[in-house]
Design a protein around this motif. Sequence first.
Motif, PDB file in Angstrom:
ATOM      1  N   ASP A  85       0.825  -1.211   0.000  1.00  0.00           N
ATOM      2  CA  ASP A  85       0.000   0.000   0.000  1.00  0.00           C
ATOM      3  C   ASP A  85       0.857   1.257   0.000  1.00  0.00           C
ATOM      4  OD1 ASP A  85       0.960  -0.892   2.322  1.00  0.00           O
ATOM      5  OD2 ASP A  85      -0.888  -0.628   3.509  1.00  0.00           O
ATOM      6  N   LYS A  86       2.136   1.069   0.396  1.00  0.00           N
ATOM      7  CA  LYS A  86       2.986   2.251   0.448  1.00  0.00           C
ATOM      8  C   LYS A  86       3.842   2.444  -0.803  1.00  0.00           C
ATOM      9  CE  LYS A  86       3.325   2.549   5.405  1.00  0.00           C
ATOM     10  NZ  LYS A  86       4.073   2.039   6.539  1.00  0.00           N
ATOM     11  N   SER A  87       4.159   1.352  -1.444  1.00  0.00           N
ATOM     12  CA  SER A  87       5.019   1.529  -2.622  1.00  0.00           C
ATOM     13  C   SER A  87       4.564   0.594  -3.736  1.00  0.00           C
ATOM     14  CB  SER A  87       6.477   1.218  -2.257  1.00  0.00           C
ATOM     15  OG  SER A  87       6.639  -0.181  -2.142  1.00  0.00           O
ATOM     16  N   SER A  88       4.959   0.977  -4.934  1.00  0.00           N
ATOM     17  CA  SER A  88       4.675   0.084  -6.059  1.00  0.00           C
ATOM     18  C   SER A  88       5.751  -1.005  -6.055  1.00  0.00           C
ATOM     19  CB  SER A  88       4.710   0.888  -7.361  1.00  0.00           C
ATOM     20  OG  SER A  88       5.965   1.510  -7.472  1.00  0.00           O
ATOM     21  N   GLY A  89       5.627  -1.908  -6.989  1.00  0.00           N
ATOM     22  CA  GLY A  89       6.574  -3.013  -7.038  1.00  0.00           C
ATOM     23  C   GLY A  89       7.999  -2.529  -7.256  1.00  0.00           C
ATOM     24  N   LEU A  90       8.928  -3.158  -6.537  1.00  0.00           N
ATOM     25  CA  LEU A  90      10.331  -2.795  -6.678  1.00  0.00           C
ATOM     26  C   LEU A  90      11.123  -3.993  -7.172  1.00  0.00           C
ATOM     27  CD1 LEU A  90      10.933  -0.828  -3.346  1.00  0.00           C
ATOM     28  CD2 LEU A  90      10.591   0.131  -5.630  1.00  0.00           C
ATOM     29  N   LEU A  91      12.263  -3.662  -7.784  1.00  0.00           N
ATOM     30  CA  LEU A  91      13.164  -4.729  -8.219  1.00  0.00           C
ATOM     31  C   LEU A  91      14.297  -4.845  -7.208  1.00  0.00           C
ATOM     32  CD1 LEU A  91      13.938  -6.757 -10.474  1.00  0.00           C
ATOM     33  CD2 LEU A  91      15.331  -4.929 -11.471  1.00  0.00           C
ATOM     34  N   LEU A  92      14.601  -6.071  -6.829  1.00  0.00           N
ATOM     35  CA  LEU A  92      15.616  -6.331  -5.820  1.00  0.00           C
ATOM     36  C   LEU A  92      16.763  -7.095  -6.501  1.00  0.00           C
ATOM     37  CD1 LEU A  92      15.916  -6.073  -2.708  1.00  0.00           C
ATOM     38  CD2 LEU A  92      14.885  -8.347  -2.536  1.00  0.00           C
ATOM     39  N   THR A  93      17.994  -6.586  -6.355  1.00  0.00           N
ATOM     40  CA  THR A  93      19.119  -7.270  -6.990  1.00  0.00           C
ATOM     41  C   THR A  93      20.230  -7.507  -5.987  1.00  0.00           C
ATOM     42  OG1 THR A  93      20.123  -5.172  -7.658  1.00  0.00           O
ATOM     43  CG2 THR A  93      18.669  -6.222  -9.250  1.00  0.00           C
ATOM     44  N   GLY A  94      20.989  -8.570  -6.225  1.00  0.00           N
ATOM     45  CA  GLY A  94      22.121  -8.887  -5.359  1.00  0.00           C
ATOM     46  C   GLY A  94      23.358  -9.123  -6.209  1.00  0.00           C
ATOM     47  N   SER A  95      24.525  -8.724  -5.638  1.00  0.00           N
ATOM     48  CA  SER A  95      25.714  -8.726  -6.485  1.00  0.00           C
ATOM     49  C   SER A  95      26.939  -9.239  -5.763  1.00  0.00           C
ATOM     50  CB  SER A  95      25.968  -7.300  -6.979  1.00  0.00           C
ATOM     51  OG  SER A  95      27.298  -7.125  -7.364  1.00  0.00           O
ATOM     52  N   LEU A  96      27.950  -9.568  -6.556  1.00  0.00           N
ATOM     53  CA  LEU A  96      29.252  -9.949  -6.019  1.00  0.00           C
ATOM     54  C   LEU A  96      29.863  -8.801  -5.202  1.00  0.00           C
ATOM     55  CD1 LEU A  96      31.836 -11.755  -5.952  1.00  0.00           C
ATOM     56  CD2 LEU A  96      32.367 -10.938  -8.234  1.00  0.00           C
ATOM     57  N   ASP A  97      29.392  -7.573  -5.456  1.00  0.00           N
ATOM     58  CA  ASP A  97      29.961  -6.441  -4.721  1.00  0.00           C
ATOM     59  C   ASP A  97      29.443  -6.366  -3.280  1.00  0.00           C
ATOM     60  OD1 ASP A  97      27.418  -5.402  -4.838  1.00  0.00           O
ATOM     61  OD2 ASP A  97      27.895  -3.772  -6.215  1.00  0.00           O
ATOM     62  N   GLU A  98      28.760  -7.412  -2.837  1.00  0.00           N
ATOM     63  CA  GLU A  98      28.316  -7.576  -1.450  1.00  0.00           C
ATOM     64  C   GLU A  98      27.145  -6.677  -1.076  1.00  0.00           C
ATOM     65  OE1 GLU A  98      31.791  -7.305   1.027  1.00  0.00           O
ATOM     66  OE2 GLU A  98      32.753  -9.004   0.051  1.00  0.00           O
ATOM     67  N   THR A  99      26.524  -6.060  -2.055  1.00  0.00           N
ATOM     68  CA  THR A  99      25.374  -5.215  -1.752  1.00  0.00           C
ATOM     69  C   THR A  99      24.104  -5.810  -2.336  1.00  0.00           C
ATOM     70  OG1 THR A  99      25.551  -3.901  -3.759  1.00  0.00           O
ATOM     71  CG2 THR A  99      26.792  -3.134  -1.841  1.00  0.00           C
ATOM     72  N   VAL A 100      22.995  -5.359  -1.757  1.00  0.00           N
ATOM     73  CA  VAL A 100      21.665  -5.659  -2.292  1.00  0.00           C
ATOM     74  C   VAL A 100      21.035  -4.310  -2.604  1.00  0.00           C
ATOM     75  CG1 VAL A 100      19.378  -6.557  -1.733  1.00  0.00           C
ATOM     76  CG2 VAL A 100      21.430  -7.783  -0.966  1.00  0.00           C
ATOM     77  N   LYS A 101      20.451  -4.177  -3.789  1.00  0.00           N
ATOM     78  CA  LYS A 101      19.908  -2.870  -4.152  1.00  0.00           C
ATOM     79  C   LYS A 101      18.431  -2.985  -4.531  1.00  0.00           C
ATOM     80  CE  LYS A 101      24.256  -0.782  -5.575  1.00  0.00           C
ATOM     81  NZ  LYS A 101      24.982   0.001  -6.581  1.00  0.00           N
ATOM     82  N   LEU A 102      17.727  -1.920  -4.222  1.00  0.00           N
ATOM     83  CA  LEU A 102      16.313  -1.827  -4.583  1.00  0.00           C
ATOM     84  C   LEU A 102      16.150  -0.783  -5.662  1.00  0.00           C
ATOM     85  CD1 LEU A 102      15.890  -2.217  -1.022  1.00  0.00           C
ATOM     86  CD2 LEU A 102      13.815  -2.883  -2.249  1.00  0.00           C
ATOM     87  N   TRP A 103      15.355  -1.122  -6.659  1.00  0.00           N
ATOM     88  CA  TRP A 103      15.230  -0.237  -7.813  1.00  0.00           C
ATOM     89  C   TRP A 103      13.767   0.037  -8.097  1.00  0.00           C
ATOM     90  CZ3 TRP A 103      20.005   1.055  -9.698  1.00  0.00           C
ATOM     91  CH2 TRP A 103      21.071   0.183  -9.374  1.00  0.00           C
ATOM     92  N   ASN A 104      13.566   1.261  -8.550  1.00  0.00           N
ATOM     93  CA  ASN A 104      12.247   1.613  -9.055  1.00  0.00           C
ATOM     94  C   ASN A 104      12.197   1.258 -10.538  1.00  0.00           C
ATOM     95  OD1 ASN A 104       9.971   2.778  -9.984  1.00  0.00           O
ATOM     96  ND2 ASN A 104      10.233   4.705  -8.894  1.00  0.00           N
ATOM     97  N   PRO A 105      11.302   0.375 -10.927  1.00  0.00           N
ATOM     98  CA  PRO A 105      11.312  -0.088 -12.315  1.00  0.00           C
ATOM     99  C   PRO A 105      10.939   1.007 -13.320  1.00  0.00           C
ATOM    100  CG  PRO A 105       9.402  -0.959 -11.144  1.00  0.00           C
ATOM    101  CD  PRO A 105      10.252  -0.272 -10.122  1.00  0.00           C
TER     102      PRO A 105
END
Lengths: 320, 1076
Positions: A27-47
């Motif tokens: 209800d607060k946000s639209s769908g987000l994309l979640l990615t994980g990487s060798l750089d040890e981070t996880v990122k959330l993206w607005n599509p």
Amino acid sequence: MKLAWLRSLETAHQDCVWACTWLPPTDKSSGLLLTGSLDETVKLWNPEDLSLVRTNTGHCLGVVSVAAHPSGRIAASASLDSFIRVFDVESNNTIATLEAPPSEVWQMQFDPRGTTLAVAGGSSASVKLWDTAEWKLVSTLSIPRPEGAKPSDKGNSKKFVLSVAWSPSGRQLACGSMDGSISVFDVQRAKFLHQLEGHTMPVRSLAYSPLDPRVLVSGSDDECIHMYDAEGKTLFSSMSGHSSWVLSVDVSPDGAAIASGSSDRTVRLWDPKMRAAVQTMTNHTDQVWGVKFEAVGGGARGSLLASVSDDKSISLYNYS
Amino acid sequence: MACVYIPVQNSEEEVRVALDQLPRDATDILDILKAEQAPLDLWLIIAREYFKQGKIEQFRQILEEGSSPEIDEYYADVRYERIAILNALGAYYSYLGKIETKQREKEEHFILATQYYNKASRIDMHEPSTWIGKGQLLLAKGDVDQAFAAFKIVLDGDRDNIPALLGQACVEFNRGKYSSSLEMYKRVLQVYPGCPAAVRLGIGLCRYKLGQFDRAKQAFERVLQLDPENVEALVALGIMDLQSNEAYGIRGAMEKMRRAFDIYPYCATALNYLANHFFFTGQHFLVEQLTETALAATTHGSTRAHSYYNLARSYHSKGDYEKAGLYYMASVKEINKPQEFILPFYGLGQVQLKLGDFKSSLSNFEKVLEVYPENCETLKAVAHIYLQLNQTTKAHEALKKATRIDPRDPEAFLDLGELLIATDSGAALDAFKTARNLLKKANEEVSIELLNNIGVLHFERGEFELALQTFKEALGDGIWLKLMDTEPQSDSIGDPIRNTLYQPIDSSLAARKYKDMQLFHNLEKDGISVDLPWDKITTLSNLARLFEQLHKTETASLLYRLILFKFPEYVDAYLRLAAIAKSRNNVPLSIELIHDALQVDDKNPDALCMLGDLELKNDDWLKAKDTFRAAKDASNGKDSYATLCLGNWNYFAAVRSEKRAPKLEATHLEKAKELYTKVLIEHPANMYAANGAGVVLAEKGQFDIAKELFTQVQEAASGSVFVQMPDVWINLAHVHFAQGNFSLAIKMYQNCLRKFYYNTDSQILLYLARTHYEAEQWQDCKKTLLKAIHLAPSNYTLRFDTGVALQKFSASTLQKTKRTVDEVRATVAELKNAVRVFSLLSAASNLQFHGFDEKKIETHVGYCKHLLEAAKVHCDAAELEDQQNRHRLELARQAAIREEESRLAEEQKKVKLEKRKQEDELKKVMQQEQHLERIKEHWKSSGSKRKDRGQSGDEEGGQGERRRRKGSSKKRKRDKKTETHMDDQDEYDDDNANTNYYEPENQVNNQVNNDEDDPQDLLAAAGLEDSDADDDPGAPSAGRRIRGWSESEEDEPEKRPPNSSPVRDNSVDMQLSDGD
């Protein structure tokens, strides 16, 4: 049935991107994309524009897997150090850190109702089931040792579990192993049902059709995509065309198409009826580790497909 | 009724002799003639009458009596009649001589005739009729010039002397002076319009020779009007009809020839032409009879040449080349100048070519070319011979010329294309395409072989789409279309084939589907005929290979299985399926398929080599060696692939020998080198052998030469889709690494990974990580190892190596005298990671699934705990850093020392414990030591003694003799079509197949791990507290890791048999047996 490239983001991460999934809209946000990487981070993206919503740190060694809770509020990420971090999407507060040594962590998926997180347990030849209320290990679904194997034999190393997928009903669970076999479990009874054979190399990705709970799609290093009847133990079809390992597969929300990502740097769209690739996207320049359809299709405008690659980039496509 | 009256001596009476009632016995008449002393002209009349009646004996009796010495004496003053009698006898014997075929009798007759004429001349040497007779005699003897002189004497006296004119015309005709001959005949006609038909025949022949065919024809027809049975005129008209080259004319001609034959069955020319006719109608028996008669009937050289030619041709077409050759030879012998009659030379050339006598054949064809320098057929034949004699340049020239002369001859372009395949596939493709277009334009069928060749060339050049189209065109319509057409089809749902094809199969059988034939049985059960004409197998197999290349493996396997369903003897299909299974890691199925192939042909070297390779994969060393040996024996040592496999086996054996035996190792290496060299001698362009040789050199520490060799192989290997040699890149990188040239090595590894493996090979990543490690690029090293783990999650060695790398990084940072807080924090973080990695490994060891010794892991756990403590200290140190820089430094030093000590202790313990499980590793380590020594020596003494071979091995690497042309001797055009296609890809693949190697998977060893376990390190570390001692095993030991073979080659064609024609033969046989 076609894919239309929408946008890509070069250098979305500092290093290879190994995992992606869609967070359902809340209800607060639209769908987000979640990615994980060798750089040890996880990122959330607005599509919408692939703008970065947030970067989560805290993992050591590469992030191999991400999973989204059906509610869209909780997500999990796992890294090569075998820790699973469960976090609140909105606040990035860590809800739980899970580990089940000596089991490693590879692919993970929340069950459709969101009560259980299934984790592919690598060398333990099992799938670990975590309760999402208490964040406790509730069950271990082990692949039975092959008959005639001596107890002194070195483990069940061929059954090293890499991938996992829930059936849309949440009653069944399938996991894929290094030796190419796929094991199907009845979750409620915590019972091993049977094995699906046909692949001869590691099965790195599994996906059930959202419409037909019998149809299970698998991708393997043997360059093939298989479509199984997970209940009838039969192989519907075997589709070849990728020129290297198939790293990731997903079934479109309408159940009519399969997307795949491969070491051959392509993303392909397959028509299971024709048993052939109908489209090949060549925008990535290195192995494509993840392809994922947005679970909730946007009706007539189709649904989104995301792909992530060793080339550090993320791409979005419109599937219609 | 004609009568003669012999006057009775001394009376008025006469004896009346009715000419048609001459007594049978000439003596009666002679008695009368002598008794009554009859005038000599009466003798002559009676003799002539006898001759006319065919009573030759009587004729001769009278004339001989009439020319006897007593007559000479008695009638001494009657000169003319005596001469006439002598001349008649001379003419008679001339004739006899002329028609006699036996040389001796012929000459006797001529001698008699000469005697009579000479006698006549002695009576009156100016008598024209004697000269004419002499002229005729000389003509009959073939002495044209003297005959000319004789006739000239007469004509000088009387320019209208008809016999002399005729004789002279004949002389002129024979001398080739047709117009003057024609003049003579015309004059005869003017002087004596009622002359016999034969004169007009002469006119006709002259006009014919002069090219005035219409008038010649008129003349011949006039002859026939006058004398309907004139054989010569009939034959001449027949020949002219034949030359009209129209069906109607030819029929008429044969009719005339037949009439001539009926009238006079011994006319050689007519016989020849009839024989010629029957040759074309295929009645060889008649040909032989007729020509034999003709040969018996004539001595005329060129006619005999024709007869022999006909005979030869008949045998030739029946396939009796020996006899044909003899008769062609006989024909050629009858010919003075090749210009007169060239055909037998051509025929002889063909037969000699067929019999393999290339030199003689070539000289005959060259004779043809002297006369007809632009004859395309001959040019093609000559080109073919040059090719057989390995003079490709000349062959090329000849074919070029042929295509230039007749740019519309598809045959020539076909040949040119075949010739160029070996040297210039682009030009070959162009030639083939031209041939195809020409055939299409002419609405002729384009042979499947030609299309196949075009397809293969496209395939080879990487033009897969074009190749696919061409193969499809070659195959035409058939069941295979349904099997391979993966394009969406609107009616696919209702299609029974699709339905059968799409039948779900039990998943437990899925892994064995490359052996599944049930599908085709089901199709047949459903009433769908599963047909595959044998001549399409090769192309279908190529197409399947193309699908493999396009990674449409399912389609490829279906097509291979279709081939096997219809032709279970087609070994290549088994081998390809085995290769597919193998590339999918399905070793048991692969072995099973190879055994299927071996059941068809238990000596198939390709199958044996592949089997050996799989046995290596299964770690069945001795078995593999036997198999490779069998492969080598099966090919009489000629299969360089088998030799190479053995070479590789020896190399591996040297590198991995169970017990450390330097002697054994050296023997194996030496043997490997020997085998590689052997292949290189046979095939100087064999890249794989050159690569192997390079590996042995590198193994011996001769890096510079090895590098040079590898570089050349690498250059040569780029270009064909069938040659994929990642090994040489890896080897080159290894050499760079061994020489301490890390950045180059890194580039090389990365390029190799990207170019050949889609970055999926964790082993090369490990090499790469190792190089980063040596170059002290810790972050890159770590990332590389993490990527490798991600690719090969169950390889715990990689995790161990990661732990080592992390720890090494931390240790080296802590040892630095100057470092920032951030550095220390990062160090601590990495130490924690290392601890995590090690403890995970330790935990996992309970499950025993990564093959490390349990106790070893425990020691690691202990060590990790030490590390953890050290890390804590470092953590504190980092906190204090900002204020107490010096103090922290001290702490860090202490920590490092402690860490080293504990590690050493752990390691020593570990080495002992590990011995059993880790024997391999240990051995390698010790070998490395030895290597180091050896290599050090080499560094000192290594000269360039091996250089020569290295270069020679590689110089021509680029083009290679990858394709050998399979000769099929060229016959005439129509035979050739079926024989000289290079009909499939086999030939290209042939040598590729010979040059595949495989690397046994188990070759993998934990290189980085070695460092950790290296006793050398321990020693060094014990002596120096510098932990950098770890680095020592560095450079030279890298030689150890050089690998000579690659898995990626596995799907390379270990396929088809080298020779295409056996394939076809087999196929025919199979079809027959199928028919049963």
